[in-house]
Design an enzyme around this catalytic site. Structure first.
Site, short mmCIF file in Angstrom:
data_model
loop_
_atom_site.label_atom_id
_atom_site.label_comp_id
_atom_site.label_asym_id
_atom_site.label_seq_id
_atom_site.Cartn_x
_atom_site.Cartn_y
_atom_site.Cartn_z
N TYR A 52 0.74 -1.21 -0.09
CA TYR A 52 0.01 0.01 0.01
C TYR A 52 0.73 1.25 0.23
O TYR A 52 1.90 1.34 0.83
CB TYR A 52 -0.90 0.13 1.13
CG TYR A 52 -2.38 -0.27 0.96
CD1 TYR A 52 -2.97 0.67 0.23
CD2 TYR A 52 -3.01 -1.26 1.39
CE1 TYR A 52 -4.47 0.19 -0.40
CE2 TYR A 52 -4.22 -1.67 0.94
CZ TYR A 52 -4.84 -0.73 0.34
OH TYR A 52 -6.46 -1.08 -0.10
N GLU A 54 -0.45 5.01 -0.48
CA GLU A 54 -1.00 6.02 -0.58
C GLU A 54 -0.04 7.20 -0.56
O GLU A 54 0.67 7.47 0.24
CB GLU A 54 -2.20 6.34 0.31
CG GLU A 54 -3.61 5.69 0.01
CD GLU A 54 -3.71 4.53 0.78
OE1 GLU A 54 -2.68 3.43 0.89
OE2 GLU A 54 -4.73 3.87 0.91
N ASP A 197 -6.96 13.42 -24.89
CA ASP A 197 -6.97 12.17 -24.32
C ASP A 197 -6.43 11.08 -25.68
O ASP A 197 -7.13 10.91 -26.62
CB ASP A 197 -8.58 11.70 -24.19
CG ASP A 197 -8.59 10.28 -23.86
OD1 ASP A 197 -7.70 9.51 -24.05
OD2 ASP A 197 -9.84 9.88 -23.32
N THR A 223 -4.35 5.82 -21.57
CA THR A 223 -4.37 4.57 -20.94
C THR A 223 -2.93 4.04 -21.38
O THR A 223 -2.19 4.71 -22.30
CB THR A 223 -5.48 3.47 -21.51
OG1 THR A 223 -5.50 3.51 -22.97
CG2 THR A 223 -6.97 3.87 -20.71
N LYS A 226 -3.21 0.20 -24.86
CA LYS A 226 -3.37 0.27 -26.20
C LYS A 226 -2.25 0.34 -26.97
O LYS A 226 -1.30 -0.57 -26.95
CB LYS A 226 -4.44 1.40 -26.60
CG LYS A 226 -5.81 1.18 -25.51
CD LYS A 226 -6.61 2.03 -25.96
CE LYS A 226 -7.98 1.98 -25.35
NZ LYS A 226 -8.23 2.70 -24.09
N ARG A 232 -2.85 -2.67 -18.08
CA ARG A 232 -4.00 -1.75 -18.26
C ARG A 232 -3.80 -0.86 -17.07
O ARG A 232 -3.74 -1.17 -15.89
CB ARG A 232 -5.41 -2.65 -17.84
CG ARG A 232 -5.54 -3.83 -18.64
CD ARG A 232 -7.08 -4.40 -18.51
NE ARG A 232 -7.86 -3.53 -19.27
CZ ARG A 232 -8.06 -3.70 -20.58
NH1 ARG A 232 -7.59 -4.52 -21.19
NH2 ARG A 232 -8.96 -2.78 -20.91
N1 DSN Z 1 -12.92 0.80 -24.26
C1 DSN Z 1 -11.90 1.54 -24.92
C2 DSN Z 1 -11.96 1.35 -26.28
O1 DSN Z 1 -12.13 0.37 -26.75
O2 DSN Z 1 -11.61 2.38 -27.18
C3 DSN Z 1 -12.45 3.00 -24.58
O3 DSN Z 1 -12.37 3.17 -23.37
#
Ligand code: DSN
Length: 448
Positions: A52, A54, A197, A223, A226, A232
């Protein structure tokens, strides 16, 4: 790696094994998915999950964080270098909490915000009515034009009229370059914070295959799983332009994440983000990202040559959006299901001005990050484009009923009808053969 779980919990072990096989013997074409390296998997599966932490490095609420501090600082420094930004927070649990933290840091409930409309390809968290971001804030969505490109005139007009506090650029289904510079000017004139984003394109940005938003926006969110090909997770970055607008912006972002929205960071994820960022700094990653886009363009060409209509007639990035309206409205579900049957995983998606609904949309979204990780190139894309086109034509005559109560029966009948479709099964066999030529996590040894 999973020797013990195979003995103690065969139920979970066998399900993981089945999922591994599904991934290995199928073409993963959801553009937001990818296959991480074994090193990223190892960091994620490490004992760091026990801790942990924080707070932030050197400012924790718990003891024993000396090594976690080093790991988090390493991830932060790597993120700052990769994206050429002044500040990075690597603690967001994923993209949606990262985006919500941006609202918390920059707006008060009820403030006006602007984002890319969801059915036009935008993200839920950019102010869509079903998301709290569309409920807690006054959302003014902007759109794409009939050619599928962002409508900059409309964005400028809406920004002048509504004077938003925060504007978003970024999407989940937009296949062209984002005009960061133009949007930067519009946001500046309106006095708004501009947040990019870049969840979908962050790998492409690092590799220089998509323009970086860093000089033009105040905040960047992403994120990490991708095109960046990490675990993730999520990150929020503040650019120099952001600090020039508001010297306290980095602190506001940090406070919004913790204690504003989250508790302890997921330290195993932080380590895996650091590993992925290190991987993304290598020349091979740049080549990988170039190939993602080359593959995407080749796939788009193959689909169009085989009679399939695409939104904007092509792509600049890793993603393609098939417009199925020449065959009728709401056909996305039929195509997604038929492709699934051939081990080609995609997702039904809205297209701009979709005549159907978000749950039964008229498009299908495809991407090349995972196939490119496996080593596939233009030649394979040409073939895959032909297979997808053939499958679309196999199911093009199925109609979605207008009466919602009849949809369930219609889909049941559809599934029964295509279950034994000869051509779809032949294509599935070709897909499996192709997947075996481009193995993923070969020899199942990550399961041992
Ligand atoms: N779920 C993501 C996507 O597939 O683009 C976006 O949050």
């Amino acid at each position: 790696m999973m020797e013990d779980i195979s003995k103690t919990d065969p139920e979970v072990y066998n399900l993981i094994k089945k999922e591994l096989k599904r991934q290995q013997l199928g073409l993963e074409m959801i553009p937001s998915e990818n296959n991480v390296s074994r090193m990223v998997l190892q960091a994620m599966g490490s004992i760091l999950t026990n801790k942990y932490s924080e707070g932030y490095p050197q400012k924790r609420y718990y003891g024993g964080n000396q090594f976690i501090d080093e790991i988090e600082s390493l991830a932060i420094e790597r993120a700052k270098k990769a994206f050429k930004v002044a500040h990075a927070n690597v603690q967001p649990y994923s993209g949606s909490p990262a985006n919500f933290a941006v609202y918390v840091a920059t707006c008060h409930p009820g403030d006006v915000i602007m984002g890319h409309n969801l059915p036009d390809g935008g993200h839920l968290t950019h102010g869509w009515k079903a998301s709290v971001t569309g409920q807690f804030y006054k959302s003014v969505p902007y759109h794409v034009k009939s050619d599928g490109y962002l409508d900059l005139d409309e964005i400028e007009r809406l920004a002048k009229e509504h004077k938003p506090k925060l504007m978003w650029v970024g999407a989940t289904a937009y296949v062209r370059e984002f005009p960061f510079e133009e949007l930067g000017k519009i946001a500046d004139e309106a006095g708004a914070y501009l947040a990019a984003d870049i969840a979908h394109i962050s790998g492409l940005v690092i590799a220089g295959v998509h323009e970086s938003p860093s000089p033009y926006v105040h905040i960047i969110t992403t994120t990490t799983h991708k095109t960046l090909r990490g675990p993730r997770g999520g990150m929020i970055m503040v650019t120099q332009k952001g600090l020039d607008k508001d010297p306290d912006l980095a602190n506001k972002i940090d406070r919004a994440i913790f204690p504003g929205l989250q508790g302890g960071p997921h330290d195993h994820t932080t380590a895996a983000i650091a590993v992925a960022l290190e991987e993304s700094s290598k020349p091979e990653f740049k080549e990988y990202c170039k190939q993602i886009v080359n593959n995407s363009k080749e796939l788009a060409k193959s689909l169009m040559e085989n009679g399939i209509k695409l939104v904007t007639n092509g792509t600049d990035n890793h993603m393609i959006l098939i417009d199925l309206t020449p065959f009728g409205k709401g056909k996305g579900i039929f195509v997604q299901e038929a492709l699934d049957l051939a081990n080609i995983t995609t997702n039904k998606n809205t297209i701009p001005a979709d005549p159907s609904s978000p749950f039964y949309p008229s498009g299908v979204r495809l991407g090349t990050p995972s196939l490119t990780t496996r080593g596939m190139q233009e030649k394979e894309m040409e073939t895959i484009g032909k297979w997808i086109s053939e499958i679309i034509k196999e199911v093009k005559d199925f109609e979605l009923p207008d009466n919602k109560a009849e949809i369930g029966n219609c889909l049941k009948h559809f599934k029964e009808s295509i279950e034994h479709n000869k051509r779809i099964h032949e294509i599935k066999n070709h897909v499996v053969e192709l997947c075996r030529k481009f193995p993923m996590y070969p020899s199942f040894d990550i399961l041992r």
